[in-house]
Structures are given as structure tokens and as C-alpha cells.
Design a protein around this motif. Structure first.
Motif, mmCIF file in Angstrom:
data_model
loop_
_atom_site.group_PDB
_atom_site.id
_atom_site.type_symbol
_atom_site.label_atom_id
_atom_site.label_comp_id
_atom_site.label_asym_id
_atom_site.label_seq_id
_atom_site.Cartn_x
_atom_site.Cartn_y
_atom_site.Cartn_z
ATOM 1 N N GLU A 45 23.690 -25.904 -22.463
ATOM 2 C CA GLU A 45 23.931 -24.525 -22.026
ATOM 3 C C GLU A 45 24.734 -24.575 -20.726
ATOM 4 O OE1 GLU A 45 23.565 -21.150 -22.734
ATOM 5 O OE2 GLU A 45 24.431 -20.973 -20.725
ATOM 6 N N GLN A 46 25.834 -23.810 -20.697
ATOM 7 C CA GLN A 46 26.706 -23.887 -19.515
ATOM 8 C C GLN A 46 26.055 -23.272 -18.269
ATOM 9 O OE1 GLN A 46 30.179 -21.865 -20.928
ATOM 10 N NE2 GLN A 46 29.271 -19.835 -20.841
ATOM 11 N N THR A 53 24.110 -13.096 -23.338
ATOM 12 C CA THR A 53 23.815 -11.716 -23.747
ATOM 13 C C THR A 53 22.317 -11.484 -23.896
ATOM 14 O OG1 THR A 53 25.919 -11.658 -24.916
ATOM 15 C CG2 THR A 53 24.346 -9.986 -25.531
ATOM 16 N N THR A 54 21.600 -12.550 -24.240
ATOM 17 C CA THR A 54 20.190 -12.385 -24.607
ATOM 18 C C THR A 54 19.357 -11.709 -23.521
ATOM 19 O OG1 THR A 54 20.315 -14.255 -26.114
ATOM 20 C CG2 THR A 54 18.123 -13.702 -25.266
ATOM 21 N N ALA A 58 18.054 -4.930 -25.583
ATOM 22 C CA ALA A 58 16.992 -3.919 -25.534
ATOM 23 C C ALA A 58 15.700 -4.435 -26.158
ATOM 24 C CB ALA A 58 17.461 -2.670 -26.265
ATOM 25 N N GLY A 59 15.816 -5.190 -27.237
ATOM 26 C CA GLY A 59 14.629 -5.806 -27.815
ATOM 27 C C GLY A 59 14.018 -5.077 -29.003
ATOM 28 N N LEU A 60 14.782 -4.235 -29.691
ATOM 29 C CA LEU A 60 14.284 -3.609 -30.924
ATOM 30 C C LEU A 60 14.292 -4.657 -32.037
ATOM 31 C CD1 LEU A 60 15.532 -1.220 -29.203
ATOM 32 C CD2 LEU A 60 15.914 -0.060 -31.353
ATOM 33 N N VAL A 184 30.308 -27.259 -22.494
ATOM 34 C CA VAL A 184 30.981 -28.118 -23.467
ATOM 35 C C VAL A 184 32.448 -27.701 -23.485
ATOM 36 C CG1 VAL A 184 31.026 -28.889 -25.858
ATOM 37 C CG2 VAL A 184 28.855 -28.314 -24.789
ATOM 38 N N GLU A 329 28.564 -7.464 -25.984
ATOM 39 C CA GLU A 329 27.947 -8.071 -27.169
ATOM 40 C C GLU A 329 29.047 -8.272 -28.202
ATOM 41 O OE1 GLU A 329 25.736 -9.609 -28.588
ATOM 42 O OE2 GLU A 329 25.014 -8.779 -30.477
ATOM 43 N N ILE A 359 18.542 -10.240 -31.524
ATOM 44 C CA ILE A 359 17.128 -10.486 -31.218
ATOM 45 C C ILE A 359 16.342 -10.348 -32.520
ATOM 46 C CG2 ILE A 359 15.170 -9.766 -29.795
ATOM 47 C CD1 ILE A 359 17.735 -10.867 -28.281
ATOM 48 N N ALA A 360 16.620 -9.293 -33.251
ATOM 49 C CA ALA A 360 15.912 -9.071 -34.518
ATOM 50 C C ALA A 360 16.224 -10.177 -35.530
ATOM 51 C CB ALA A 360 16.308 -7.718 -35.095
#
Ligand code: FAD
Length: 813
Positions: A45-46, A53-54, A58-60, A184, A329, A359-360
Motif C-alpha cells: 500500500e503506497q 477511497t475506503t 458512507a457504509g451502506l 508499486v 470514487e 463496501i457492499a
């Protein structure tokens, strides 16, 4: 512990699998690889985990998806999220609060009812509820203008960053190494396969690479020549202070007619949405330093959503807004995410482009990805998300930016049956495009190709989209009539055309195709390419051409959407010592199909060669003179009845079209389009790949034995699975259905109900001229596959209402 790559002593020099990107897609993929026992996985992970974005989603988390496999995927994700905290000890914020989707318009209500019936068929619990019941579930909502709503009790919400960290912990507990602060910067390949990655900290050798780089996935893919067509858009939500009546178990609420959604957040409301015309984030390249960052507020862009939200939840008028969040996104040209092994480089996998549902979807997508990587093949029919649905041209950045402005809004916009996307068109056109436009063609787009759907007459405009009998139907019926009673001309230039040539071309085809391919030059073979499970990877027509300089040559004709996929399947099965070269020649040949009982007479008038049924037998092909051109005539028909496909060098297509038109006027020749073609093939019981045929359907289930020879001398991929399945009860069975009531119109995707149970879905529907009503094809599943036979009546769930249809079996006996 996640390590930060500051010390060269800890920097690994090799790993079997490298994952690039530590957002939810990368962490879920790592988790599932480890769960499957893969120990040698390194995630790079850079920045920090979740920093792309994570962290700001919103998390629906919802379950309803348009097809069975995608729904299975999202249902699995919910099961995973509900038990992850117990496994890892790290909170995920998961709450199964359910979700309410409301309908403002009668048409939306019809669509929700259809979706509910389908979702139930896929195993999701969904209830239709009244506006009053919706209000009881969601008291801060206005309901006086609603038609109805659906309630999905199993849906929920999560805290995206916590969920991602919990997945990461689960992966690390099983041995995955994760390094933060490692960008990377390159990918190395040997012999067309991934061999390693380059980083500022040094190279890492690896066998497999998984690009989970989120909105960076396109530019990162380009480093290795891999096309990952996605593009970021600015994406917004607000968060308010506490509001009376808003509590942690308040359901998620979606009001798609207002383009908005809601979720409870610390006693207040989080409200966001999908505005009809979105704002692409034109940042090229996206800097690697864009970590835990947001974009500037843009209240003008957010205003339409805010207005609709105040209407739906009047409490927002006065509730203090703590923040307007604007985060980028990535969106894809068709609104589906991107999964699978890239056709350009072996062992290079992609899992990205989540269109605001990462997320979903990532819980399930990570599992699919792990299965795909470890098996080397998609575990089920994942065509909707398969990276091979995109041809190289889809990477064009201008087109991507414009399309992103459109696809973000499609998330909640009313999707009418057969609605066409508008941006980035026209792009790939047949030489007849202008002529057909002048003749009233209304075009649709497939794989970038403009294809005439139907021909308007009398200077009419395109009829408005709707759910009932379409305004274009009378024109299409006349095109169908011309095909059945006279002769019709279809421009099928968009067909995928692949030329396979070389000393070992026959051996390759014998191994890949289920039919006997050792036929004389001039013969055509309709056949299937099956996977090891006996499912259709493709169905195609293969012409054996005369050899050239001793080399065998085959022209493979496949669906317009499939050449990248089919070429990938074929190429990966050509052995290192085999001499067989595959070239995509789709753009070299126009295809003009003349179909109907007067087709032989029409060809007799324009060609001195004998192409009568006796002179050119069915499933045969030969070069002929036509006007001043030389074309390849192939005697076959997809629509049933007599017909020819003419393969014409593109530069001669206008000439040939002119010759046919001039000679056919008094034969009743009519231009016809894909809607007529589709309706006719459904009426004739012809299956289409992507609808009735796919990697999860076997020839037994599809009732399709033409093109399969279990007894051929050379073994072919899928034969063992078919032999094992022979004589066993069917998991599902394809049937034809004819609607009883000629006034109703269906579109496909409707649930099939028998004895009160949903037993399957219609895969295709069209107007049957013969029946004077709609006809469809569809699989019935499970026990129903054993008991439903020709002559049974089924109820088709048409927009929530049962409509009778008679089942019959084209293929019985
Ligand atoms: C406002 C908003 C609201 C949203 N709401 C929801 C929602 O309610 N429900 C839902 O399901 N989804 C939602 N989403 C979408 C969701 O956030 C994304 O789909 C998801 O986070 C994407 O995850 P990812 O792992 O693909 O990408 P990311 O989280 O961006 O992860 C990619 C990672 O790759 C790293 N990376 C890139 N290039 C390199 C490189 N060369 N070397 C090393 N590392 C690299 C990046 O630093 C980044 O951390 C929302 C998105 C936004 C913007």
C-alpha cells in the motif's frame, strides 16, 4: 501489526502473490486468499490501509443485485461482515438495520415490485410495504407522495474503515504480510506473464499480481499495458448534527426518484446521492500522495440532491449540517465493477472500479477474486463484471470521463427497458451507418458498435421509453413479417470475427470445441466452447476456409460483445509448442444478412454463382461474385428459415448493399434491426450467449445438442463433466413460454412462478408473430426442472402481477 517499509532489512524480495492496494478490495482479497490456505501473500500500500477511497465511504451495505451470482456474492458479504468482529476482535460497525426503498412514481413502484420478485427468486427476503408501513419504519420521512416501498430486513450498514481494518487483521492472522508506504512503480513480465513488481524500496519477484488500486487502477494497469477502464467522479454526502427520532438502528433508506440515500450517523443523518449529471474528477494522473484527502465542497453540484432530500425528510431544512463530504470514487463505462485476469498479461488480475458500492461488494468480490486466482478460472458466470467485456478502446480517457458523468447518475435513475447509454457515441460504425440513419435506423450500442435496433418510418421520432407495449413494436413486427414472409436485410457488421490459422489450428479447435471440427474447407460448424464444468464459455460458428500456403485457416464468428473474451479463452489454450495464430479481424469484414423465403431469389438476381439451396447447402460457405464485389456467402440462419450471411470486405459494403437494395425492391426487401432479430430467434427457440447460455449452463440444461459431439474421437474440454452429468437429474432446464394475453408486454428478467413458488426467471422475451403475443425463454430450477413439462401453465410475475404463460419445450423429443 502492519509494517511500514522504512527498513531495508524487512523488505521482502519475493512473494507468490502481490496485491497492490490496501483499500477494502485489496484487504478482502488478501483475507480470502489466506482463508483458502494461501500463505505467501504480500499486500503493498503506497500510503496507509484505507487511505484511498475506503476511509470516507458512507457504509451502506445492500443485497439486491440484478442477477443470481451477484446476489449470492452480496449475501455472502453480509454474512461475512456479521461475523468478522467475533473472528478478529476488531469492530466493524456492522448493524443489520434493514433498508427501505421507496417509490414516488407508479413506474418506479412497478420496477421495485419486479426487483422484489427477482430478489426473492435469488433467496433474499424482501417485503412489499405500504407508504404507511414505510413511514412506521422510517418516521422522519414524508410518505404522502409515495406509491409504495420495499423492506429488506437483512440489509445493513458498516463503518468502512473499521471493516477494512478488520479484514486486514483477519488476513494477517493467517499469515498475509502487509506493507504500508510502498508505492508499486512498475510491473515486470517474462514470456507474457507477471514476474515481479518494482517499488522505490526495491523489486519483489512474484508469480501473480492483483491490481486492487481503486481509482489508481487504470493508470497502474497502464504500466503493464493492461486496460482497466475506470474513471473517478466527485461524489458527495452530508452529515448532520443529531436529529430527534434518528437512532442507531434506523434503517438505511433509499429514495431513487430523488436520487438520494440515508443512513444514521452518530444520531444524525448521513445523506448522499447520485445526481443525474455527475462531475468527473479530471485529475490525470492521480497523485500517489492523495491519501486521506478530500475534494472541495461544491454546493451547486449537490443542490438537486439537497432539494430532494428536504422534500423527503423535512427535518433536514433546519438540522445543522456538520459537513459536505466530497470524495472521488471510480466508475466504469457500464456501471459494473471489474474482476478477473487481464487478457493482456497472464497472471495479472484486477479487482477495482466499484461504482460507489465497494463496501457492499468487496466482501463477496474478494472471495470471488481469491477463487479466480487460485483456480485460474472464474468460479462461476461472472460475465457482468469480467474484465474481458472491455475492448482496448474503452480505455480512452475522454470517453471515460464523459461516460462517468452519465453512469454515476444511472445508479438511481429510472432504468427503462432497453434504455441506451448516450455518451461516447457513435464510435464504432459500419460503412452503412449514414445510409441506415437516413433510412430511419434507431441505433443501440454494443461493445462500442452502433447497431440498428429498428427502423422508424414516416420520419417519426424515437418513441419515449416506457414499461408497457413499446411504441416501436409496430415497426419491428413489420420487420419480422418481412423476414418470415419475404426477405429482410440485417447489418450484422458488429459480429466478432477471429481468424485462426497455422499448422495446429485444427488441433487447437478440436480441443476447445465440442463439435467435430475436422470438416472439409467450405463447411461451417456451429459449436460450443465449454469449460471444465461443461458450461458454455462461448457458442460460435466456425467456417473452415481453404488453406493458404499449407496453413489451415478457420474464421470464427462470435457475438458482438465477445471477441476479447473468446480470443483470451482460445489464446490461453494454445500450447507453447503449437503453431496457431489468432487475429481479431472483426473490423475487416462487414456482415450483411439476408433472411427470409425470398433470400435465395434475391441472391440469384445479384450473383452469377449458384447459391440456391442445392448449389450452396445449409452450413456451407463459398466465395461468390456479387455485383462487382467478391463476398463470402454462408448459408445459415439464426432466426429460423432460409437465409445467408454475406461476409463483405468493409470497403465493398456500400456497393453490395446498393446491389441488394436495387434487386430486392419488388421482392419486399426491408431493412431490419436487432429487435426483430432477437424476437425471431426467441420465437425459433435459438439461445443467445449471455442470456440462455453462459459458463454456468451445460448443453443438457440448455437442451442444446447441435454443436456437441460426445463421441468425437478427440477429447475436448468439458467432455468429462458432460459424461458425468449424463443421465443425472437436471439442476435447471430451459423452456419456452408463450403469454396467453396478447395485450401484455414483458421484457425479460421476470420471475417464473409455479404453485406459488418462484422457480426461475425469463432470460429473453420478444414478440412472437406466430403467437400474436409475447414469447420468452427461461430456466426453471430445482424440483421444477423435473416436474414442469410442455403444456404446463406458469405465472410470470409482470411488474408484481401474475400473468399466465404456457410452457413448451422446443427441444423435446
Ligand atoms: C462519498 C462516497 C460514499 C460512498 N458510499 C458507499 C457506500 O455507502 N457503500 C458502498 O458500498 N460503497 C460506498 N462508496 C464506495 C467505496 O468507498 C469504494 O467503492 C471502495 O472504498 C473502493 O475500495 P478500493 O479498495 O477499490 O479502493 P481504495 O479504497 O481507494 O483502495 C485502493 C488503494 O490502492 C492504493 N494504491 C493505488 N496505487 C498504488 C500503487 N501504485 N502502489 C501501492 N498502493 C497503491 C491506494 O493508496 C489506495 O489505498 C462510497 C464512495 C464515496 C466516495
Amino acid at each position: 501489526m502492519v509494517l511500514t517499509a522504512t527498513s531495508s532489512t524487512i523488505f521482502p524480495q519475493q512473494a507468490r502473490i502481490v496485491i497492490v492496494g490496501g483499500g477494502i478490495a485489496g484487504c478482502s482479497t488478501a483475507y480470502h486468499l489466506a482463508l483458502r490456505g494461501e500463505r505467501d501473500v504480500l499486500l503493498l500500500e503506497q500510503g496507509k490501509l484505507t487511505c484511498g477511497t475506503t476511509w470516507h465511504a458512507a457504509g451502506l451495505v445492500g443485497q439486491m443485485r440484478p442477477n443470481r451470482n451477484m446476489t449470492r456474492m452480496s449475501k455472502y458479504g453480509i454474512e461475512l461482515y456479521s461475523m468478522l468482529e467475533a473472528e478478529t476482535g476488531l469492530a466493524t460497525g456492522w448493524k443489520q438495520c434493514g433498508s427501505v426503498n421507496v417509490a414516488r412514481t407508479p413506474e418506479r413502484w412497478q420496477v421495485l415490485k419486479k426487483q422484489a420478485a427477482l430478489a426473492r427468486s435469488f433467496g433474499v427476503e424482501v417485503q412489499l410495504i405500504t407508504p404507511k408501513e414505510a413511514g412506521d419504519l422510517y418516521p422522519v420521512m414524508r410518505t404522502d407522495d409515495l406509491q409504495g416501498a420495499i423492506w429488506i430486513p437483512g440489509d445493513g450498514k458498516a463503518n468502512p474503515a473499521d471493516l477494512c481494518m478488520s479484514l486486514a487483521k483477519g488476513a494477517r492472522n493467517r499469515g498475509v504480510r502487509m506493507l504500508e508506504g510502498v508505492e508499486v512503480t512498475g510491473v515486470t513480465t517474462e514470456g507474457g506473464r507477471v514476474s515481479g513488481v518494482q517499488t522505490a524500496q526495491g523489486p519483489v519477484r512474484c508469480e501473480l499480481l492483483i491490481n486492487c488500486a481503486g481509482q489508481w487502477a487504470r493508470q497502474f494497469g497502464a504500466l503493464a499495458g493492461v486496460n482497466v477502464p475506470l474513471y473517478p467522479a466527485e461524489h458527495f454526502y452530508i452529515v448532520t448534527d443529531k436529529i430527534a427520532g434518528v437512532h442507531p438502528m434506523l434503517p438505511v433508506m433509499r429514495d431513487p426518484d430523488g436520487f438520494i440515500y440515508y443512513k444514521e450517523e452518530v444520531g444524525g443523518l448521513l445523506m448522499g446521492g447520485f445526481e443525474p449529471v455527475a462531475k468527473p474528477w479530471r485529475m490525470e494522473p492521480i497523485p500517489s500522495t492523495f491519501q486521506f484527502q478530500l475534494l472541495d465542497e461544491d454546493w451547486d453540484q449537490f443542490e438537486p440532491l439537497m432539494k430532494n432530500a428536504i422534500h423527503r425528510t423535512p427535518c433536514l431544512e433546519t438540522a445543522p449540517v456538520k459537513m459536505l463530504l466530497n470524495g472521488p470514487e471510480s466508475f466504469t463505462p457500464d456501471g459494473n465493477f471489474i474482476l478477473g485476469e487481464a487478457p493482456e498479461v497472464r497472471n495479472y488480475f484486477v479487482c477495482a472500479g466499484f461504482n460507489s458500492a465497494g463496501i457492499a461488494n468487496s466482501g463477496g468480490a474478494g472471495k470471488l477474486m481469491a477463487d479466480w486466482v487460485l483456480r485460474g478460472q472464474a468460479p462461476s458466470d461472472l460475465w457482468d463484471v469480467d474484465i474481458r467485456r472491455f475492448a482496448p478502446f474503452t480505455g480512452n480517457r475522454q470517453a471515460l470521463a464523459e461516460r462517468t458523468g452519465e453512469t454515476l447518475g444511472l445508479h438511481y435513475a429510472m432504468r427503462w427497458p432497453r434504455q441506451e447509454l448516450q455518451t461516447g457515441r457513435p464510435l464504432r460504425t459500419s460503412p452503412l451507418y449514414e445510409q441506415l440513419t437516413q433510412k430511419g435506423a434507431e441505433f443501440g450500442s454494443k461493445n462500442g458498435w452502433e447497431r440498428a435496433n429498428y427502423f422508424k418510418t414516416g420520419g417519426a421520432e424515437r418513441p419515449a421509453y416506457g414499461l408497457g407495449k413499446p411504441g416501436w413494436l409496430p415497426w419491428v413486427i413489420e420487420e419480422q413479417r418481412a423476414t418470415r414472409e419475404a426477405v429482410a436485410l440485417y447489418d450484422q457488421t458488429s459480429f466478432g470475427k477471429l481468424l485462426l490459422q497455422g499448422r495446429d489450428a485444427l488441433a487447437v479447435l478440436q480441443r476447445l470445441c465440442a463439435a467435430e471440427m475436422d470438416v472439409p474447407p467450405g463447411r461451417m460448424v456451429y459449436t460450443a466452447m465449454l469449460n471444465e464444468r461443461g458450461g458454455f464459455e462461448s457458442d460460435l460458428t466456425v467456417m473452415r476456409l481453404p488453406p493458404e500456403r499449407g496453413n489451415d485457416r478457420y474464421l470464427l464468428v462470435t457475438g458482438s460483445a465477445q471477441p476479447v473474451r473468446d480470443a483470451d479463452w482460445i489464446n490461453r489454450h494454445i500450447g507453447p509448442d503449437e503453431f496457431a495464430l489468432l487475429t481479431d479481424v472483426s473490423a475487416l469484414w462487414s456482415v450483411l444478412s439476408v433472411m427470409g423465403p425470398r433470400a435465395p431469389e434475391l441472391l440469384r438476381r445479384v450473383s452469377p454463382d449458384d447459391v440456391s439451396p442445392a448449389g450452396l447447402k445449409f452450413s456451407h460457405t463459398q466465395e461468390i461474385d456479387l455485383g462487382h464485389a467478391r463476398v463470402r456467402a454462408a448459408r445459415m440462419s439464426y432466426v429460423g428459415g432460409p437465409g445467408y450471411e454475406l461476409y463483405v470486405p468493409v470497403e465493398m459494403a456500400r456497393h453490395v448493399y446498393g446491389q441488394l437494395q436495387a434487386a430486392g425492391a419488388d421482392l419486399g426487401l426491408r431493412d431490419a434491426g436487432y429487435y426483430a432479430l432477437d424476437a425471431l430467434r426467441i420465437e425459433a427457440g435459438r439461445r443467445a450467449w449471455g442470456a440462455e447460455l453462459g459458463p454456468d449452463e451445460t448443453p443438457f440444461e440448455a437442451g442444446l445438442w447441435a454443436g456437441v459431439r460426445l463421441d468425437k474421437a478427440s477429447p475436448f474440454i468439458g467432455r468429462d463433466a458432460l459424461l458425468a452429468a449424463q443421465g443425472q437429474p437436471l439442476r435447471k432446464k430451459l423452456l419456452s413460454f408463450v403469454f396467453e394475453d396478447p395485450t401484455v408486454y414483458a421484457w425479460g428478467g421476470e420471475a417464473i412462478v409455479m404453485d406459488g413458488q418462484t422457480v426461475g426467471e425469463l432470460s429473453s422475451v420478444g414478440w412472437s408473430l406466430k403467437a400474436g403475443a409475447c414469447a420468452g425463454l427461461g430456466y426453471v430450477r430445482g424440483d421444477a426442472a423435473r416436474v414442469v413439462h410442455a403444456g404446463s401453465f406458469a405465472a410470470i410475475d409482470l411488474w408484481g402481477e401474475p400473468v399466465r404463460a404456457l410452457a413448451f419445450d422446443h427441444w423435446a423429443g
